[in-house]
Design an enzyme around this catalytic site. Sequence first.
Site, PDB file in Angstrom:
ATOM      1  CB  SER A 166     -63.980  12.372  13.184  1.00 14.86           C
ATOM      2  OG  SER A 166     -62.690  11.619  12.748  1.00 14.86           O
ATOM      3  N   GLY A 167     -66.312  13.827  12.111  1.00 15.60           N
ATOM      4  CA  GLY A 167     -67.348  14.559  12.565  1.00 15.60           C
ATOM      5  C   GLY A 167     -68.765  14.296  12.119  1.00 15.60           C
ATOM      6  CB  THR A 213     -59.401  10.840   7.264  1.00 12.79           C
ATOM      7  OG1 THR A 213     -60.041  11.353   6.260  1.00 12.79           O
ATOM      8  CG2 THR A 213     -57.768  10.982   7.141  1.00 12.79           C
ATOM      9  CB  CYS A 214     -59.835   9.554  12.488  1.00  9.40           C
ATOM     10  SG  CYS A 214     -59.404   9.042  14.060  1.00  9.40           S
ATOM     11  CB  CYS A 259     -56.001   8.969  14.241  1.00  8.89           C
ATOM     12  SG  CYS A 259     -56.933  10.415  13.653  1.00  8.89           S
ATOM     13  CE  LYS A 310     -50.843   8.929  13.969  1.00  6.46           C
ATOM     14  NZ  LYS A 310     -50.777  10.518  13.793  1.00  6.46           N
ATOM     15  CE1 TYR A 321     -50.881  14.345  12.274  1.00  5.47           C
ATOM     16  CE2 TYR A 321     -51.218  16.588  11.531  1.00  5.47           C
ATOM     17  CZ  TYR A 321     -51.666  15.463  11.653  1.00  5.47           C
ATOM     18  OH  TYR A 321     -52.801  14.958  11.455  1.00  5.47           O
ATOM     19  CB  ILE A 322     -48.821  13.438   7.602  1.00  4.76           C
ATOM     20  CG1 ILE A 322     -50.383  13.918   8.551  1.00  4.76           C
ATOM     21  CG2 ILE A 322     -48.872  11.986   6.869  1.00  4.76           C
ATOM     22  CD1 ILE A 322     -51.244  13.980   7.570  1.00  4.76           C
ATOM     23  CD  GLU A 364     -47.687  11.706  13.536  1.00  9.49           C
ATOM     24  OE1 GLU A 364     -47.904  11.972  14.654  1.00  9.49           O
ATOM     25  OE2 GLU A 364     -48.574  11.273  12.738  1.00  9.49           O
ATOM     26  NE  ARG A 396     -42.631  24.842   1.422  1.00  7.32           N
ATOM     27  CZ  ARG A 396     -43.715  25.339   1.052  1.00  7.32           C
ATOM     28  NH1 ARG A 396     -44.003  25.605  -0.227  1.00  7.32           N
ATOM     29  NH2 ARG A 396     -45.070  25.542   1.983  1.00  7.32           N
ATOM     30  CG  ASP A 443     -59.574  17.396   8.524  1.00  8.19           C
ATOM     31  OD1 ASP A 443     -59.787  17.736   9.587  1.00  8.19           O
ATOM     32  OD2 ASP A 443     -58.864  16.348   8.267  1.00  8.19           O
ATOM     33  CB  THR A 479     -59.759  12.781  15.262  1.00  6.29           C
ATOM     34  OG1 THR A 479     -59.571  12.350  14.062  1.00  6.29           O
ATOM     35  CG2 THR A 479     -60.918  11.841  15.893  1.00  6.29           C
ATOM     36  CB  ALA A 497     -49.017  13.936  20.350  1.00  2.00           C
ATOM     37  CG  HIS A 548     -39.383   9.868  43.035  1.00  2.00           C
ATOM     38  ND1 HIS A 548     -38.559  10.569  42.192  1.00  2.00           N
ATOM     39  CD2 HIS A 548     -38.685   8.987  43.531  1.00  2.00           C
ATOM     40  CE1 HIS A 548     -37.320  10.153  42.096  1.00  2.00           C
ATOM     41  NE2 HIS A 548     -37.376   9.103  43.099  1.00  2.00           N
ATOM     42  CD  GLU A 575     -39.673  12.817  39.741  1.00  2.00           C
ATOM     43  OE1 GLU A 575     -39.795  13.064  40.945  1.00  2.00           O
ATOM     44  OE2 GLU A 575     -39.347  11.635  39.425  1.00  2.00           O
TER      45      GLU A 575
HETATM   46  P1  FAD Z   1     -62.777  12.559   7.413  1.00  2.00           P
HETATM   47  O1  FAD Z   1     -62.843  11.776   9.005  1.00  2.00           O
HETATM   48  O2  FAD Z   1     -61.974  12.676   6.379  1.00  2.00           O
HETATM   49  O3  FAD Z   1     -64.302  12.069   6.953  1.00  2.00           O
HETATM   50  C1  FAD Z   1     -64.755  12.568   5.740  1.00  2.00           C
HETATM   51  C2  FAD Z   1     -65.592  11.444   4.965  1.00  2.00           C
HETATM   52  O4  FAD Z   1     -66.425  11.866   4.101  1.00  2.00           O
HETATM   53  C3  FAD Z   1     -64.580  10.494   4.503  1.00  2.00           C
HETATM   54  O5  FAD Z   1     -65.081   9.081   4.824  1.00  2.00           O
HETATM   55  C4  FAD Z   1     -65.095  10.531   2.818  1.00  2.00           C
HETATM   56  O6  FAD Z   1     -64.884   9.298   2.283  1.00  2.00           O
HETATM   57  C5  FAD Z   1     -66.532  10.975   3.003  1.00  2.00           C
HETATM   58  N1  FAD Z   1     -67.027  11.740   1.901  1.00  2.00           N
HETATM   59  C6  FAD Z   1     -66.166  12.752   1.225  1.00  2.00           C
HETATM   60  N2  FAD Z   1     -66.909  13.441   0.032  1.00  2.00           N
HETATM   61  C7  FAD Z   1     -68.138  12.530   0.372  1.00  2.00           C
HETATM   62  C8  FAD Z   1     -69.483  12.731  -0.427  1.00  2.00           C
HETATM   63  N3  FAD Z   1     -69.634  13.353  -1.576  1.00  2.00           N
HETATM   64  N4  FAD Z   1     -70.331  11.883  -0.435  1.00  2.00           N
HETATM   65  C9  FAD Z   1     -70.179  10.933   0.819  1.00  2.00           C
HETATM   66  N5  FAD Z   1     -69.086  10.746   1.616  1.00  2.00           N
HETATM   67  C10 FAD Z   1     -68.044  11.694   1.128  1.00  2.00           C
HETATM   68  N6  FAD Z   1     -55.909  13.657  13.980  1.00  2.00           N
HETATM   69  C11 FAD Z   1     -55.562  13.555  15.266  1.00  2.00           C
HETATM   70  O7  FAD Z   1     -56.435  14.096  15.830  1.00  2.00           O
HETATM   71  N7  FAD Z   1     -54.781  12.907  15.611  1.00  2.00           N
HETATM   72  C12 FAD Z   1     -53.614  12.082  14.667  1.00  2.00           C
HETATM   73  O8  FAD Z   1     -52.870  11.181  15.224  1.00  2.00           O
HETATM   74  C13 FAD Z   1     -54.191  12.225  13.339  1.00  2.00           C
HETATM   75  N8  FAD Z   1     -53.440  11.435  12.616  1.00  2.00           N
HETATM   76  C14 FAD Z   1     -53.485  11.341  11.246  1.00  2.00           C
HETATM   77  C15 FAD Z   1     -52.670  10.883  10.310  1.00  2.00           C
HETATM   78  C16 FAD Z   1     -53.021  10.904   9.053  1.00  2.00           C
HETATM   79  C17 FAD Z   1     -52.220   9.929   8.254  1.00  2.00           C
HETATM   80  C18 FAD Z   1     -54.090  11.699   8.533  1.00  2.00           C
HETATM   81  C19 FAD Z   1     -54.247  11.772   7.010  1.00  2.00           C
HETATM   82  C20 FAD Z   1     -54.896  12.530   9.578  1.00  2.00           C
HETATM   83  C21 FAD Z   1     -54.635  12.281  10.876  1.00  2.00           C
HETATM   84  N9  FAD Z   1     -55.244  13.090  11.694  1.00  2.00           N
HETATM   85  C22 FAD Z   1     -55.214  12.884  12.787  1.00  2.00           C
HETATM   86  C23 FAD Z   1     -56.429  14.066  11.115  1.00  2.00           C
HETATM   87  C24 FAD Z   1     -57.804  13.362  11.200  1.00  2.00           C
HETATM   88  O9  FAD Z   1     -58.007  12.252  10.628  1.00  2.00           O
HETATM   89  C25 FAD Z   1     -58.915  14.435  10.632  1.00  2.00           C
HETATM   90  O10 FAD Z   1     -58.830  15.401  11.210  1.00  2.00           O
HETATM   91  C26 FAD Z   1     -60.402  13.854  10.817  1.00  2.00           C
HETATM   92  O11 FAD Z   1     -60.369  12.516  10.445  1.00  2.00           O
HETATM   93  C27 FAD Z   1     -61.144  14.857  10.370  1.00  2.00           C
HETATM   94  O12 FAD Z   1     -62.439  14.477  10.495  1.00  2.00           O
HETATM   95  P2  FAD Z   1     -63.576  14.808   9.228  1.00  2.00           P
HETATM   96  O13 FAD Z   1     -64.809  14.251   9.763  1.00  2.00           O
HETATM   97  O14 FAD Z   1     -63.663  16.278   9.046  1.00  2.00           O
HETATM   98  O15 FAD Z   1     -63.331  14.221   8.027  1.00  2.00           O
END
Ligand code: FAD
Length: 463
Positions: free
Chosen positions: A15-16, A42-43, A48, A51, A180-181, A184, A201, A306, A314, A344, A439, A444
């Site tokens: 995402s980032g 991840t997202c 996300c 999920k 939350y994970i 859910e 726990r 993250d 995300t 949420a 309404h 409401e």
């Molecule tokens: P990521 O999206 O994790 O991306 C990091 C990427 O870096 C990955 O693709 C990885 O493969 C790559 N990478 C790692 N190391 C290297 C390397 N050395 N070289 C090249 N590539 C590499 N957030 C929400 O807002 N709403 C939700 O409903 C939600 N549900 C979620 C449900 C689950 C089950 C999980 C696990 C997470 C959820 N999240 C949710 C959290 C959300 O997915 C993360 O906060 C978000 O993806 C973080 O983005 P990021 O860019 O930091 O990292």
Amino acid sequence: MGSYDYDLFVIGGGSGGVRAARISAGLGKRVAIAEEFRFGGTCVIRGCVPKKLYVYASQFPEHFADAAGYGWTVPEARFDWQTLVANKDKEIARLEGLYRKGVEGSGGQVFQSRATLVDAHTIRIEAEDRTVTADQIMIATGGRPNPHLALPGHEHCIFSNEAFDLPELPGAIMIAGGGYIAVEFANIFHGLGVETTLVYRGREILSRFDMDLRRGLHETMEKKDIRILCHTVGEAVDRRDDGRLDVHLSNGERLVVDQAMLALGRIPNTENLGLGEAGVETGKMGEIVVDDFSRTNIENIWAIGDVTNRVQLTPVAIHEAMCFVETAFKNNPTRPDHDTIATAVFSQPEIGTVGLSEDEASTRFEEIDIYRAAFRPMRNILAGRDERMMMKLVVDRATDRVLGAHVLGPDAGEMAQLLGIAVKARLGKQDFDRTMALHPTAAEELVTMYKPSHSIRNGERVG
Ligand code: FAD
């Protein structure tokens, strides 16, 4: 700057990272991004998006059951796990393509490879066994599930990553965790017909959320036959001869399940990344330490999302990326704003929340008023569903400001997004009162709670 191969190299296509790469490339910067697994991160691939698709899938049994009260006869429904997984795969492949295309379309270069730091300006592209250089480096490598290696038998357990792609739907599952994970997935598996036990726990699931909602959700989940064991941990997991698992719990019980899933937090992806070689500082959890602008201790190296272990969501990673672009490339230093983030829990019923919980507000403010409503939403009445909805506003008595808004019930996440605007804008309870009700809706209730249900003065409940 001209002496480097790129103006910006992004490690991690989630995402980032993708947002930082796409927007920077769109500004005409020479940008490259490396992703070792799948673009979208991840997202999109195992967070996300899949999920939420599984949440939708798991809600159908309740919809089918509720339909009878509205006059529908629904033939006996059957569920096919493999169809769901295949359709999910199709959708995430589509999104993955869009993420990749977005970067390429803006002029960025994409590497399908792991990337590591060699020094503060040099990156190794592992798949091509070569190095490139960049003026600015962004680390957006995300996190992964905590493997809980201390648990005897952890190797028999799955994590959220695997849960999306199980070859078959388990008959029974134990999920360890109370975040939350875990919550859910407990609702997803239960909704799909899996006998589900949640083992946590702590005192109550979902710490950091408002206690009323936590309790309300806990009770509703139990009424649906999701077993929740608080103050309990899994102490060992054994594989039985029949292939099933014995989970030995701290309360002396032995659970027999087909899958044991650990959802015990996430850890930042910083191992073997070359951070030491580049001199980048990490914290206790292995997270990358950054300043208010997402800059590490090395001036040209940044980290977002993250991997920094700030707020693991995300939209936060995306917001941090946008702030980085402003700071690094638009001469407009911009701090990410982590205050008052709506979130949420896509449980059933859902939780949507923004701002301070009652407990948090009562420690920070001298006197707070709590407006609370619990009722059966209209759509549950003909359905014969006994589930109640809860709404709650936390208000600072001195300024009338709404400090927190909390909803448990259908569409709570959608409501929290909009409530987020009001709470972020620091609107007062009077602004809510002046707003005409729409309404008939469940929402409401949020503008028609005229009298506090109770107040808290100096931490003590009054009235
Ligand atoms: P990521 O999206 O994790 O991306 C990091 C990427 O870096 C990955 O693709 C990885 O493969 C790559 N990478 C790692 N190391 C290297 C390397 N050395 N070289 C090249 N590539 C590499 N957030 C929400 O807002 N709403 C939700 O409903 C939600 N549900 C979620 C449900 C689950 C089950 C999980 C696990 C997470 C959820 N999240 C949710 C959290 C959300 O997915 C993360 O906060 C978000 O993806 C973080 O983005 P990021 O860019 O930091 O990292």
